[in-house]
Design a protein around this motif. Structure first.
Motif, PDB file in Angstrom:
ATOM      1  N   LEU A 196       0.830  -1.212   0.000  1.00 60.99           N
ATOM      2  CA  LEU A 196       0.000   0.000   0.000  1.00 60.99           C
ATOM      3  C   LEU A 196       0.867   1.267   0.000  1.00 60.99           C
ATOM      4  O   LEU A 196       0.597   2.206  -0.748  1.00 60.99           O
ATOM      5  CB  LEU A 196      -0.928   0.007   1.214  1.00 60.99           C
ATOM      6  N   VAL A 204       2.467   1.958  -3.420  1.00 63.34           N
ATOM      7  CA  VAL A 204       1.497   2.431  -4.410  1.00 63.34           C
ATOM      8  C   VAL A 204       1.081   3.872  -4.115  1.00 63.34           C
ATOM      9  O   VAL A 204       1.088   4.725  -5.002  1.00 63.34           O
ATOM     10  CB  VAL A 204       0.261   1.500  -4.453  1.00 63.34           C
ATOM     11  N   LEU A 205       0.747   4.159  -2.857  1.00 61.96           N
ATOM     12  CA  LEU A 205       0.192   5.467  -2.501  1.00 61.96           C
ATOM     13  C   LEU A 205       1.225   6.581  -2.413  1.00 61.96           C
ATOM     14  O   LEU A 205       0.925   7.723  -2.741  1.00 61.96           O
ATOM     15  CB  LEU A 205      -0.556   5.377  -1.166  1.00 61.96           C
ATOM     16  N   LEU A 246       0.313  -0.674  -8.986  1.00 64.05           N
ATOM     17  CA  LEU A 246      -0.377  -1.649  -8.160  1.00 64.05           C
ATOM     18  C   LEU A 246       0.030  -3.066  -8.561  1.00 64.05           C
ATOM     19  O   LEU A 246       0.259  -3.915  -7.697  1.00 64.05           O
ATOM     20  CB  LEU A 246      -1.898  -1.465  -8.273  1.00 64.05           C
ATOM     21  N   LYS A 278       1.728  -5.451  -5.862  1.00 62.66           N
ATOM     22  CA  LYS A 278       0.964  -6.641  -5.490  1.00 62.66           C
ATOM     23  C   LYS A 278       1.768  -7.904  -5.782  1.00 62.66           C
ATOM     24  O   LYS A 278       1.771  -8.844  -4.984  1.00 62.66           O
ATOM     25  CB  LYS A 278      -0.378  -6.684  -6.210  1.00 62.66           C
ATOM     26  N   ILE A 327      -6.865  -3.662   2.458  1.00 54.99           N
ATOM     27  CA  ILE A 327      -6.222  -3.142   1.237  1.00 54.99           C
ATOM     28  C   ILE A 327      -7.251  -2.425   0.375  1.00 54.99           C
ATOM     29  O   ILE A 327      -7.006  -1.309  -0.099  1.00 54.99           O
ATOM     30  CB  ILE A 327      -5.530  -4.293   0.471  1.00 54.99           C
ATOM     31  N   LEU A 360      -7.147   1.585  -0.560  1.00 56.58           N
ATOM     32  CA  LEU A 360      -7.111   1.973  -1.973  1.00 56.58           C
ATOM     33  C   LEU A 360      -8.320   2.838  -2.329  1.00 56.58           C
ATOM     34  O   LEU A 360      -8.179   3.862  -3.012  1.00 56.58           O
ATOM     35  CB  LEU A 360      -7.057   0.739  -2.874  1.00 56.58           C
ATOM     36  N   HIS A 387      -8.215   6.434  -1.575  1.00 54.98           N
ATOM     37  CA  HIS A 387      -7.344   7.194  -2.477  1.00 54.98           C
ATOM     38  C   HIS A 387      -7.829   7.096  -3.924  1.00 54.98           C
ATOM     39  O   HIS A 387      -7.067   7.398  -4.853  1.00 54.98           O
ATOM     40  CB  HIS A 387      -5.902   6.691  -2.344  1.00 54.98           C
ATOM     41  N   ILE A 418      -8.357   4.582  -5.832  1.00 57.29           N
ATOM     42  CA  ILE A 418      -7.616   3.614  -6.640  1.00 57.29           C
ATOM     43  C   ILE A 418      -8.400   2.310  -6.648  1.00 57.29           C
ATOM     44  O   ILE A 418      -8.699   1.751  -5.594  1.00 57.29           O
ATOM     45  CB  ILE A 418      -6.192   3.387  -6.083  1.00 57.29           C
ATOM     46  N   PRO A 457      -8.809  -1.654  -7.175  1.00 59.96           N
ATOM     47  CA  PRO A 457      -7.876  -2.760  -6.969  1.00 59.96           C
ATOM     48  C   PRO A 457      -7.621  -3.584  -8.228  1.00 59.96           C
ATOM     49  O   PRO A 457      -6.790  -4.485  -8.218  1.00 59.96           O
ATOM     50  CB  PRO A 457      -8.559  -3.606  -5.890  1.00 59.96           C
ATOM     51  N   CYS A 501      -3.819  -8.820 -11.504  1.00 60.32           N
ATOM     52  CA  CYS A 501      -4.210  -8.711 -10.094  1.00 60.32           C
ATOM     53  C   CYS A 501      -5.381  -9.638  -9.794  1.00 60.32           C
ATOM     54  O   CYS A 501      -6.531  -9.302 -10.083  1.00 60.32           O
ATOM     55  CB  CYS A 501      -4.572  -7.264  -9.732  1.00 60.32           C
TER      56      CYS A 501
END
Length: 186
Positions: A133, A136-137, A143, A147, A164, A168, A171, A173, A175, A180
Protein backbone atom coordinates in the motif's frame (compact mmCIF):
# COMPACT_ATOMS: atom_id res chain seq x y z
CA UNK A 1 21.85 -13.61 33.08
CA UNK A 2 19.95 -14.44 29.88
CA UNK A 3 19.56 -10.72 29.05
CA UNK A 4 23.30 -10.12 29.59
CA UNK A 5 24.14 -13.02 27.25
CA UNK A 6 21.78 -11.63 24.62
CA UNK A 7 23.47 -8.23 24.80
CA UNK A 8 26.94 -9.81 24.58
CA UNK A 9 25.88 -11.80 21.54
CA UNK A 10 24.35 -8.72 19.93
CA UNK A 11 27.49 -6.63 20.38
CA UNK A 12 29.78 -9.46 19.27
CA UNK A 13 27.75 -9.83 16.09
CA UNK A 14 27.82 -6.07 15.60
CA UNK A 15 31.61 -6.08 15.93
CA UNK A 16 31.95 -8.94 13.43
CA UNK A 17 29.61 -7.21 11.01
CA UNK A 18 31.62 -4.00 11.27
CA UNK A 19 34.84 -5.96 10.83
CA UNK A 20 33.82 -7.18 7.42
CA UNK A 21 31.05 -9.75 7.65
CA UNK A 22 28.77 -9.28 4.68
CA UNK A 23 26.06 -6.71 5.35
CA UNK A 24 24.03 -8.47 2.69
CA UNK A 25 23.39 -11.19 5.27
CA UNK A 26 20.22 -9.23 6.04
CA UNK A 27 18.81 -10.98 2.97
CA UNK A 28 18.73 -14.14 5.09
CA UNK A 29 16.02 -12.66 7.34
CA UNK A 30 12.74 -14.56 6.98
CA UNK A 31 10.90 -13.43 3.81
CA UNK A 32 13.22 -10.41 3.38
CA UNK A 33 12.24 -8.13 0.48
CA UNK A 34 14.29 -5.07 -0.59
CA UNK A 35 11.95 -2.76 -2.50
CA UNK A 36 14.30 0.17 -2.98
CA UNK A 37 17.65 1.32 -1.58
CA UNK A 38 15.76 2.86 1.35
CA UNK A 39 12.89 0.46 2.06
CA UNK A 40 12.66 -3.24 2.90
CA UNK A 41 10.27 -5.54 4.72
CA UNK A 42 10.77 -8.87 6.42
CA UNK A 43 9.58 -11.37 8.95
CA UNK A 44 11.05 -11.47 12.45
CA UNK A 45 14.85 -11.09 12.45
CA UNK A 46 16.86 -13.09 14.96
CA UNK A 47 19.01 -11.16 17.47
CA UNK A 48 22.03 -11.94 15.27
CA UNK A 49 20.26 -10.58 12.20
CA UNK A 50 19.19 -7.45 14.09
CA UNK A 51 22.88 -6.77 14.70
CA UNK A 52 23.48 -6.70 10.93
CA UNK A 53 20.93 -3.95 10.22
CA UNK A 54 23.05 -0.94 11.19
CA UNK A 55 26.12 -2.09 9.21
CA UNK A 56 23.76 -2.63 6.24
CA UNK A 57 22.79 1.04 6.47
CA UNK A 58 19.39 0.76 8.14
CA UNK A 59 18.49 3.80 10.23
CA UNK A 60 15.11 2.77 11.58
CA UNK A 61 13.13 -0.37 12.30
CA UNK A 62 9.35 -0.39 12.36
CA UNK A 63 7.80 -3.44 14.03
CA UNK A 64 4.11 -4.06 13.36
CA UNK A 65 3.42 -7.35 15.15
CA UNK A 66 2.44 -7.67 18.78
CA UNK A 67 5.21 -7.74 21.36
CA UNK A 68 4.04 -11.16 22.57
CA UNK A 69 4.18 -12.76 19.12
CA UNK A 70 5.51 -16.30 19.18
CA UNK A 71 8.95 -15.47 17.72
CA UNK A 72 9.25 -11.89 19.00
CA UNK A 73 12.74 -10.98 20.21
CA UNK A 74 12.80 -9.96 23.84
CA UNK A 75 14.17 -6.44 24.20
CA UNK A 76 14.25 -5.85 20.43
CA UNK A 77 13.67 -2.18 21.11
CA UNK A 78 16.74 -2.05 23.37
CA UNK A 79 18.90 -3.91 20.85
CA UNK A 80 17.88 -1.57 18.03
CA UNK A 81 18.30 1.61 20.10
CA UNK A 82 21.70 0.47 21.43
CA UNK A 83 22.84 -0.10 17.85
CA UNK A 84 22.07 3.55 17.07
CA UNK A 85 18.86 3.10 15.11
CA UNK A 86 15.35 4.36 15.75
CA UNK A 87 12.72 1.83 16.77
CA UNK A 88 9.00 2.31 16.23
CA UNK A 89 6.43 -0.23 17.38
CA UNK A 90 2.95 -0.13 15.85
CA UNK A 91 1.08 -3.17 17.19
CA UNK A 92 -1.22 -4.51 14.48
CA UNK A 93 -3.55 -7.38 15.34
CA UNK A 94 -3.13 -9.92 12.56
CA UNK A 95 -6.79 -10.83 12.17
CA UNK A 96 -8.11 -7.30 12.78
CA UNK A 97 -5.95 -4.78 10.87
CA UNK A 98 -7.31 -1.24 10.65
CA UNK A 99 -6.86 1.66 8.31
CA UNK A 100 -5.62 3.62 11.34
CA UNK A 101 -2.82 1.07 11.75
CA UNK A 102 -1.76 1.64 8.15
CA UNK A 103 -1.92 5.43 8.37
CA UNK A 104 0.12 5.49 11.59
CA UNK A 105 2.79 3.50 9.72
CA UNK A 106 2.54 5.77 6.67
CA UNK A 107 2.92 8.90 8.82
CA UNK A 108 6.10 7.51 10.36
CA UNK A 109 7.47 6.83 6.89
CA UNK A 110 6.42 10.25 5.58
CA UNK A 111 8.02 12.05 8.52
CA UNK A 112 11.47 11.28 7.10
CA UNK A 113 11.21 9.32 3.84
CA UNK A 114 14.96 9.42 3.16
CA UNK A 115 15.84 7.13 6.08
CA UNK A 116 16.66 3.53 5.27
CA UNK A 117 13.89 1.56 6.93
CA UNK A 118 13.16 -2.07 7.71
CA UNK A 119 9.46 -2.75 8.26
CA UNK A 120 8.89 -6.13 9.86
CA UNK A 121 6.35 -8.35 11.58
CA UNK A 122 6.39 -12.04 12.42
CA UNK A 123 6.40 -13.52 8.88
CA UNK A 124 6.27 -10.46 6.58
CA UNK A 125 2.55 -10.86 5.96
CA UNK A 126 1.40 -7.67 7.69
CA UNK A 127 4.56 -5.86 6.62
CA UNK A 128 4.35 -6.84 2.95
CA UNK A 129 0.71 -5.69 2.82
CA UNK A 130 1.58 -2.30 4.39
CA UNK A 131 4.61 -2.05 2.10
CA UNK A 132 2.44 -2.75 -0.94
CA UNK A 133 0.00 0.00 0.00
CA UNK A 134 2.73 2.47 0.91
CA UNK A 135 4.64 1.93 -2.31
CA UNK A 136 1.50 2.43 -4.41
CA UNK A 137 0.19 5.47 -2.50
CA UNK A 138 3.41 7.33 -1.69
CA UNK A 139 6.14 6.03 -3.97
CA UNK A 140 4.36 5.81 -7.32
CA UNK A 141 4.88 2.07 -7.78
CA UNK A 142 2.23 0.43 -9.94
CA UNK A 143 -0.38 -1.65 -8.16
CA UNK A 144 0.52 -4.67 -10.33
CA UNK A 145 4.21 -4.49 -9.36
CA UNK A 146 3.57 -3.88 -5.66
CA UNK A 147 0.96 -6.64 -5.49
CA UNK A 148 3.30 -9.11 -7.23
CA UNK A 149 5.97 -8.33 -4.62
CA UNK A 150 3.47 -8.89 -1.80
CA UNK A 151 2.24 -12.12 -3.38
CA UNK A 152 5.82 -13.41 -3.49
CA UNK A 153 5.45 -13.61 0.30
CA UNK A 154 1.75 -14.41 0.73
CA UNK A 155 -1.79 -14.06 -0.57
CA UNK A 156 -3.76 -11.86 1.83
CA UNK A 157 -6.66 -13.41 3.67
CA UNK A 158 -10.12 -11.82 3.74
CA UNK A 159 -9.29 -9.42 6.61
CA UNK A 160 -6.22 -8.08 4.84
CA UNK A 161 -7.85 -7.96 1.41
CA UNK A 162 -10.64 -5.86 2.95
CA UNK A 163 -8.10 -3.49 4.53
CA UNK A 164 -6.22 -3.14 1.24
CA UNK A 165 -9.45 -2.42 -0.64
CA UNK A 166 -10.52 0.19 1.96
CA UNK A 167 -7.22 2.06 1.82
CA UNK A 168 -7.11 1.97 -1.97
CA UNK A 169 -10.73 3.24 -2.15
CA UNK A 170 -9.87 6.14 0.18
CA UNK A 171 -7.34 7.19 -2.48
CA UNK A 172 -9.70 6.54 -5.42
CA UNK A 173 -7.62 3.61 -6.64
CA UNK A 174 -9.42 0.57 -7.97
CA UNK A 175 -7.88 -2.76 -6.97
CA UNK A 176 -8.16 -4.00 -10.54
CA UNK A 177 -4.99 -4.24 -12.57
CA UNK A 178 -3.42 -6.52 -15.13
CA UNK A 179 -2.56 -9.76 -13.37
CA UNK A 180 -4.21 -8.71 -10.09
CA UNK A 181 -6.11 -11.71 -8.80
CA UNK A 182 -7.55 -10.92 -5.38
CA UNK A 183 -8.95 -14.40 -4.77
CA UNK A 184 -8.47 -15.30 -1.13
CA UNK A 185 -6.67 -18.59 -0.60
CA UNK A 186 -8.43 -21.11 1.57
Amino acid sequence: MKRRSLYALFFACTFLADAGMAAEDVSEILNFRQYSPLFASAGQPTPEQLSLLKPAGFEQVIYIALSNSRDAVADEDVLIKNAGMDYIHIPVIYDAPTTTDFYVFASVMQRDPDRKTLLHCAANYRASAFAMLYRVLYQGVSLAEAKADMNAVWTPNEDWRQLIFEVLAEHDIAPDCAGCDWTVSE
